[in-house]
Scaffold this active site. Structure first.
Site, PDB file in Angstrom:
ATOM      1  N   GLU A  54       0.835  -1.206   0.000  1.00 17.11           N
ATOM      2  CA  GLU A  54       0.000   0.000   0.000  1.00 17.11           C
ATOM      3  C   GLU A  54       0.867   1.253   0.000  1.00 17.11           C
ATOM      4  OE1 GLU A  54      -0.132  -2.632   1.957  1.00 17.11           O
ATOM      5  OE2 GLU A  54      -2.151  -3.051   2.699  1.00 17.11           O
ATOM      6  N   CYS A  85      -2.263  -3.499   7.018  1.00 15.94           N
ATOM      7  CA  CYS A  85      -1.729  -3.429   8.390  1.00 15.94           C
ATOM      8  C   CYS A  85      -2.120  -2.095   9.021  1.00 15.94           C
ATOM      9  CB  CYS A  85      -0.217  -3.601   8.380  1.00 15.94           C
ATOM     10  SG  CYS A  85       0.682  -2.125   7.869  1.00 15.94           S
TER      11      CYS A  85
HETATM   12  N1  THU Z   1       2.472  -6.396   4.006  1.00 12.79           N
HETATM   13  C1  THU Z   1       1.948  -5.539   3.076  1.00 12.79           C
HETATM   14  O1  THU Z   1       2.562  -5.307   2.018  1.00 12.79           O
HETATM   15  N2  THU Z   1       0.777  -4.944   3.341  1.00 12.79           N
HETATM   16  C2  THU Z   1       0.031  -5.165   4.461  1.00 12.79           C
HETATM   17  O2  THU Z   1      -0.956  -4.479   4.697  1.00 12.79           O
HETATM   18  C3  THU Z   1       0.411  -6.250   5.371  1.00 12.79           C
HETATM   19  C4  THU Z   1       1.827  -6.694   5.266  1.00 12.79           C
HETATM   20  C5  THU Z   1       3.772  -7.021   3.732  1.00 12.79           C
HETATM   21  C6  THU Z   1       4.893  -6.520   4.595  1.00 12.79           C
HETATM   22  C7  THU Z   1       5.853  -7.672   4.503  1.00 12.79           C
HETATM   23  O3  THU Z   1       6.657  -7.502   3.338  1.00 12.79           O
HETATM   24  C8  THU Z   1       4.974  -8.892   4.331  1.00 12.79           C
HETATM   25  O4  THU Z   1       3.705  -8.414   3.952  1.00 12.79           O
HETATM   26  C9  THU Z   1       4.835  -9.738   5.573  1.00 12.79           C
HETATM   27  O5  THU Z   1       4.421  -8.974   6.655  1.00 12.79           O
END
Ligand code: THU
Length: 130
Positions: A54, A85
């Site tokens: 994001e 997240c």
């Molecule tokens: N991740 C995202 O790209 N977006 C989110 O909203 C949740 C987590 C990624 C971060 C990391 O590279 C991987 O997912 C594992 O946490």
């Protein structure tokens, strides 16, 4: 229609750099300029230095001149309906309204539609900064 956003998020996910978590994520924003800005998660050997899909998508939007998220789709290869997240919820909120739609996707399309307010109720807002 969110199908184009879904496809853009999925295509972005394929470009992720996630060698450590092996958890590919993609995101795609439809901005106020009518364009789609997509991104993937980009990790780093120094783990805290990586960032989310994001965040990449928001960066692309801002640098291209977009200033408002009209709608956004998120997809993760290994987790259907992966919600943004906590940090990304606040980052999305920066450029969205409480009614902005967030599409949580699976491997066939948009599986669940949520609003910004549902994802980040009571979000941090104040008029005493700046
Ligand atoms: N991740 C995202 O790209 N977006 C989110 O909203 C949740 C987590 C990624 C971060 C990391 O590279 C991987 O997912 C594992 O946490």
């Amino acid at each position: 229609m969110a199908e184009d956003l879904y496809l853009a998020a999925k295509a972005a996910m394929a470009k992720c750099h996630a060698p450590y978590s092996k958890f590919p994520v993609g995101a795609a924003i439809r901005a106020d300029d009518g364009k789609i800005y997509a991104g993937a998660n980009i990790e780093n050997l120094s783990f805290p230095e990586g960032w989310c899909a994001e965040t990449t998508a928001i960066s692309h939007m801002v640098m291209a001149g977009g200033r408002k998220i009209v709608e956004i789709a998120v997809i993760a290869e290994k987790l259907a309906l992966c919600p943004p997240c906590g940090g990304c919820r606040q980052r999305i909120r920066e450029f969205a309204d409480q009614g902005t739609k967030i599409y949580l996707c699976d491997d066939v399309g948009v599986g669940k539609t949520m609003t910004m307010d549902e994802l980040l109720p009571h979000s941090f807002q104040t008029d005493v900064i700046g």
